[in-house]
Design an enzyme around this catalytic site. Structure first.
Site, PDB file in Angstrom:
ATOM      1  N   LYS B 115      66.168  43.320  26.053  1.00  0.00           N
ATOM      2  CA  LYS B 115      66.545  44.166  24.926  1.00  0.00           C
ATOM      3  C   LYS B 115      67.894  43.767  24.346  1.00  0.00           C
ATOM      4  O   LYS B 115      68.104  43.829  23.147  1.00  0.00           O
ATOM      5  CB  LYS B 115      66.574  45.628  25.365  1.00  0.00           C
ATOM      6  CG  LYS B 115      65.183  46.079  25.762  1.00  0.00           C
ATOM      7  CD  LYS B 115      65.070  47.578  25.848  1.00  0.00           C
ATOM      8  CE  LYS B 115      63.627  47.921  26.185  1.00  0.00           C
ATOM      9  NZ  LYS B 115      63.392  49.356  26.243  1.00  0.00           N
ATOM     10  N   GLU B 199      73.904  52.073  26.136  1.00  0.00           N
ATOM     11  CA  GLU B 199      73.944  52.191  24.688  1.00  0.00           C
ATOM     12  C   GLU B 199      74.619  53.501  24.343  1.00  0.00           C
ATOM     13  O   GLU B 199      74.457  54.502  25.057  1.00  0.00           O
ATOM     14  CB  GLU B 199      72.515  52.190  24.123  1.00  0.00           C
ATOM     15  CG  GLU B 199      72.320  51.187  22.993  1.00  0.00           C
ATOM     16  CD  GLU B 199      70.850  50.962  22.707  1.00  0.00           C
ATOM     17  OE1 GLU B 199      70.473  49.799  22.533  1.00  0.00           O
ATOM     18  OE2 GLU B 199      70.080  51.935  22.669  1.00  0.00           O
ATOM     19  N   HIS B 234      62.574  60.617  26.922  1.00  0.00           N
ATOM     20  CA  HIS B 234      62.686  59.378  26.156  1.00  0.00           C
ATOM     21  C   HIS B 234      61.323  58.756  25.860  1.00  0.00           C
ATOM     22  O   HIS B 234      61.235  57.578  25.556  1.00  0.00           O
ATOM     23  CB  HIS B 234      63.580  58.351  26.858  1.00  0.00           C
ATOM     24  CG  HIS B 234      64.935  58.882  27.170  1.00  0.00           C
ATOM     25  ND1 HIS B 234      65.898  59.073  26.219  1.00  0.00           N
ATOM     26  CD2 HIS B 234      65.473  59.337  28.334  1.00  0.00           C
ATOM     27  CE1 HIS B 234      66.982  59.591  26.769  1.00  0.00           C
ATOM     28  NE2 HIS B 234      66.738  59.775  28.057  1.00  0.00           N
ATOM     29  N   ARG B 292      53.350  43.951  21.125  1.00  0.00           N
ATOM     30  CA  ARG B 292      51.994  44.367  21.491  1.00  0.00           C
ATOM     31  C   ARG B 292      51.559  45.474  20.553  1.00  0.00           C
ATOM     32  O   ARG B 292      52.339  45.944  19.737  1.00  0.00           O
ATOM     33  CB  ARG B 292      51.998  44.887  22.926  1.00  0.00           C
ATOM     34  CG  ARG B 292      53.117  45.922  23.099  1.00  0.00           C
ATOM     35  CD  ARG B 292      53.043  46.740  24.333  1.00  0.00           C
ATOM     36  NE  ARG B 292      54.277  47.456  24.561  1.00  0.00           N
ATOM     37  CZ  ARG B 292      54.589  48.622  24.024  1.00  0.00           C
ATOM     38  NH1 ARG B 292      53.765  49.204  23.179  1.00  0.00           N
ATOM     39  NH2 ARG B 292      55.741  49.224  24.289  1.00  0.00           N
TER      40      ARG B 292
END
Lengths: 174, 510, 510, 174
Positions: B115, B199, B234, B292
């Site tokens: 990521k 983050e 999440h 995907r």
């Protein structure tokens, strides 16, 4: 035949059924049997739906008996949030609730860590056991200050929802 | 391309089998021993067992899946989502065996798996990203320093994550180290990599994402936007298209960002570029790219009339994008909303539930679509994702879609396993949802982390229905007392326990 | 408008109940004693019995239906199609009771009930019609003369017909009188009026129709075209939208004809203007106008995104057309095809079949919609229409829609009652159908009046499946030997009889 | 256990089943039992589907037993037109086919007219009885020249599919 049911809000109602050629006459009473809630006729459709007739008007609900509970769905409920309710058969319940002091797992899964030993004193909120299912961890914490009386699990054990993990004595006057 | 092996299970495996049927292709399902009777097995043309219940020894075992490919003579492999769908080793094994891989090549998947690597690529072409920090130094002081430099609250995320697994929000420095340790453990188990990064938490942000398609000839397009801000743990639970928070100009800008990113990485097949949109600054920050098909792809299909799974197969077969996608024919129309029905207890921290589905009725109405992985009699096991079905409604506008979905959920019946239907119904009637005033922590803020108190007071209608409960003349069709026919059906959940408040950490005597 | 009584049964009653749910209205079903357990009863919020099995004493009995309205406190009545839907007395009774009638006022329905009267109105505004003659003089010579003046073949039609009932094509003068006598008997029974007329048979014509909507304020619009040329016994079995035989200019012209006719008669609510289109002259001739929702309305809904039944209710409530219908938002997209699944034996003259549906599985795939009146366990009785369900597929183009429908029919399972599924499957694979080379007598010409010879040779796959037939370990869920739970369930059809060719007029010993 | 089944095309096959812990081993033979068609393992899913395993590959079919026939659907059939077949249990059939000379109704309905009397001579193709259902008329015609031996119906009678309407003797050497 008569059975007693408990609603999610804790109300108890008496249900008296009398099978007959036109269907099953069913009387629902509350308040210890003093208040007539409704008297209806029941018939079951081929697909398993139940048809409830009262005053010449028929409504259709879905009912499933599953051990000591009854799942009941009414797509025509006025409040869609209670379209499905779960009712408990109070008289026929085979066993009582888990005894005091027994901590259980709220989900089926694998025990990935056990942080305490028998005899260990713990504080309220302390992490005791971690259960994992579908890659999600759930931390079982102490609901009160107390002493671990007995462990009923170990790392790697598969436990099922409601299964006992350990026995936690309440701390004496602490 | 004649026979497609679907290396997955549940609703997405069924979804792919249906796309195969439209194209005249035969479909092959694979299953673990826990899924021998599963609906995805029954809906494929053929099925092969690939190992024991544990996904690591079946759905995640590349050798076992490749054995199934050889045994059935499949010439194409569709990985679905999750499992091996973003696994470069698997993609390479398929391609090396001379088969068609339905997805981007390993060389595209690989760099996007990280990521932080993907964010770096986004920054390289000038896209904004959410401020973050890689936790490559595991020392406590380094971790604390990294968080401090970002400012709390922060979110701890696995480098190679998905489905919200291992993600945890940390509000105070004193909670950080425990959260990082837990996240490492989950990440290691789920993704075989304990790499983490931090983050900055963007308050009241919205999750906006853009569907993209690329062909094997260098052409890429975007297929419009979705919003997925309704999340718990999440993980998305309600998705819609289009996003109603942004202006047409903002929408065009976000779609263009996605297009530029997909072009930059040389994307092939179907994928999704995800953004966090800050309502304060009205700016979209790149989050990650999923290589995907997504769980929420139906909302795009329903508004555009584009079958994304059919498109995946056609693009994998080498068809040019221009034959698969005509922008003018597939302009979005109306509004679509999807809810994910999970076997989980919203009144008990959304914990996953297992057991036998004693009775299931999926809704069935005009402009409503159901992608279901389960039906009556099927068993939800502890080994795999507890998503039962997706229910998608289309409407001429958002209000129309909401009304149709409300109606569809009324008709939805799930007996035998506790599921999140009550909270989905509640959300669909909530003024914030109806007005579109949503963000990624909205569910938590409104319902609490422990979940909502719902269905506590059945009304008179329910009491009438209550009369049904007695044992009666005609034989009951559905009985919980029939002997368990499946080794996993004894993972039964007593729904009463949760409704009565008897659960973990609660005094059993009430 | 709060509570809608649906004066109908089967799939259309369920369809209307669903539209009510979208609008937050409660629905009330009515049922005859034969339908006490029927699916439409189970899918409405409330239901009331209105009489014995014979429709004339229940669904067609205005007094009984009005009793049900009063009993349930419904404020609105939706008549569906068939039964009382085009009955002016019923419409008047509803309106006189101070209720909302979902349909055009009796003053509009009445004149359109007479097919020759409707044709005269069409001619008055310059629309072409099929040459015909009213049979008001019952004398044999007058009938023969009328037919001779038109030229054979002619079609004998009831003045007040519907659903193809009583319609018969006559090729030779010697067959005319018997056909007229039979048609009078059927018409008298079905429509309580034995008025007949003749129409010239137009060879290889196509049936094209246009959906219209009108509000209570004088506004009318068309909602595009449908084609319904695949018919047996003059009844539609496959419908699609748009018609692919005509040019855009021709389409615009036909839609305009429908718009002009609807305006001319001051139409309100949903209706359909039907045309016969002659491929030789490329001219559309007005046939009739149906003043109700049609069986085939879903193909229009699916291509336009317009919920026609919701529109009916909103227009009946007095909403202006401009709020219900936005031409630019509801432009047709892609292609839709509907098949009607009937309990009838295609190998035996399409004769209606009755009995218990021992096992039914409806298909369920993206872009496929099923409007079903029946499910497993339901009974098809001899008293009412044998349509089991409509299966509708949408595609980006006609070929895509065909492929999706082919796939959907593969998944469709109907056990216990012979149905027309095999011929629907065969038609969907027929080169003429695939190329769109169709006309109203195509089914008869290709399959013969007696029906096709289908399914005679199961292939190896079926022989493999054959292995299933033995009595085996696990208990059979579905057993024909369970006692009949319904007075009509003993109307069982031995499917073997028809497949082996043992039927009427055939030597029983084979 | 062994049963014999007849396919729509008239082929007869022998089906031998042996229940076991893994499922029911099933052997299908044709040609009077000489030709092995297939040997498979069968298991039934909770929804009633049957799963057919052969050589490690599983396929799913739908099967419904209904009196003396078996409805069988195979969505994966190579020819979609034979995705559903109806098989007849030939050994266990309780009664033979209707005897010669008996004319039956092909659909359930009401007899609306009877055009002949017992003893009456009729020609092939002549209308004998009209049956009506769902407002549709079906005319039952004489399949051969002959004499009406007996009437088994009258106007107004509700007849069910396969129900006898009349007995029609074949004309002697005419």
């Amino acid at each position: 035949m008569t059975i007693w049911l408990e609603t999610p809000a804790g109300h108890r109602v008496e249900v008296l059924t009398t099978p007959g050629p036109e269907g099953t006459r069913t009387v629902v009473r509350a308040g210890g049997g003093d208040v007539l809630v409704r008297e209806v006729m029941l018939r079951q459709a081929p697909n398993g739906d139940w048809m409830v007739e009262s005053g010449g008007v028929t409504r259709t609900v879905q009912v499933t008996e599953d051990r000591d509970v009854i799942w009941l769905s009414d797509p025509g409920a006025t409040d869609p949030r209670s379209a499905t309710v779960v009712l408990r058969k109070v008289m026929s319940r085979p066993s009582g609730p888990p005894a005091d002091r027994h901590l259980c797992t709220p989900m089926t899964g694998r025990v990935v860590s056990v942080a305490v030993k028998p005899g260990e004193q713990v504080r309220r909120g302390q992490a005791l056991v971690v259960v994992e299912a579908m890659k999600m961890e759930h931390v079982v914490r102490a609901p009160w200050d107390g002493t671990v009386e007995r462990l009923a699990c170990h790392v790697g054990l598969i436990v099922e929802t409601g299964g006992e993990l350990l026995v936690l004595d309440r701390a004496q006057a602490s | 391309m004649k026979k497609v092996l679907i290396a997955n299970r549940g609703e997405i495996a069924i979804r792919v089998a249906r796309a195969c049927r439209v194209l005249g292709l035969r479909s092959v399902a694979v299953y673990s021993e826990a899924d021998a009777m599963a609906r995805h097995v029954r809906k494929a043309d053929e099925a092969v067992c690939i190992g024991p219940p544990e996904p690591s020894k079946s759905y995640l075992d590349i050798d076992r899946v490749m054995d199934a490919v050889r045994k059935t003579g499949a010439d194409t492999v569709h990985p679905g989502y999750g499992f091996l769908s973003e696994n470069t080793d698997f993609a390479r094994a398929v391609i090396d065996a001379g088969l068609t891989w339905v997805g981007p090549p390993p060389g595209v998947i690989g760099p996007l798996q990280s990521k932080t690597g993907a964010k770096a690529q986004a920054e390289a072409i000038g896209l904004a990203t959410v401020p973050g920090a890689v936790l490559d130094d595991p020392a406590d002081e380094a971790v604390l320093a990294a968080a401090a430099s970002l400012g709390y609250p922060v979110i701890v995320k696995p480098e190679a994550g998905g489905g919200g697994k291992g993600m945890v929000r940390v509000d105070r420095p004193e909670d950080l180290l425990a959260a990082v340790a837990a996240a490492r453990r989950v990440a290691k188990g789920a993704f075989k990599s304990d790499g983490l990064f931090l983050e900055r938490h963007v308050g009241h942000a919205r999750h906006i994402e853009v569907q993209v398609l690329g062909d094997r000839h260098g052409q890429v397009t975007h297929v419009h936007d979705r919003e997925c801000s309704v999340q718990r743990r999440h993980q998305k639970i309600i998705e819609e298209s289009p996003c109603t928070a942004i202006t047409p100009a903002e929408r065009e800008q976000i779609c263009d960002m996605a297009y530029r990113f997909a072009s930059h990485v040389g994307y092939e097949g179907a994928g999704t570029v995800e953004f966090l949109w800050d309502p304060q600054t009205r700016k979209a920050c790149f989050l990650e790219m999923n290589t995907r098909i997504q769980v929420e792809h139906p909302v795009t299909e329903v508004v555009t009339g584009m079958d994304l799974v059919v498109a995946q197969l056609r693009l994998a077969a080498g068809e040019p994008l221009s034959r698969v996608w005509q922008p003018s024919e597939h302009l979005p129309r109306g509004h679509a909303i999807e809810v994910r029905l999970y076997a989980e207890d919203p009144a008990n921290g959304f914990l996953p539930q297992t057991g036998k589905l004693q009775r299931v009725i999926w809704p069935d109405a005009p402009f409503v679509r159901v992608d279901a992985g389960f039906e009556t009699g099927d068993v939800v096991s502890m080994h795999t994702d507890p998503m039962l079905a997706k229910i998608i409604a289309w409407g001429t506008d958002r209000n129309d879609a909401i009304a149709r979905l409300q109606g569809a959920l009324r008709e939805t019946v799930v007996h035998g396993v506790v599921c999140n239907l009550p909270i989905l119904v509640d959300i669909l009637h909530h003024p914030d949802f109806v007005s579109g005033n949503l963000h990624t922590t909205w569910v938590e803020e409104v319902y609490g982390i422990g979940g909502p108190a719902l269905g506590e007071s059945p009304d008179l209608e329910a009491l009438l229905a209550l009369a049904m409960a007695g044992p009666s003349g005609p034989p009951q069709r559905v009985s919980a007392r029939e002997p368990a026919s499946h080794p996993y059906s004894n993972g039964f959940v007593d729904p009463w326990a949760s409704i009565a408040g008897v659960g973990f950490g609660v005094d059993g005597s009430r």
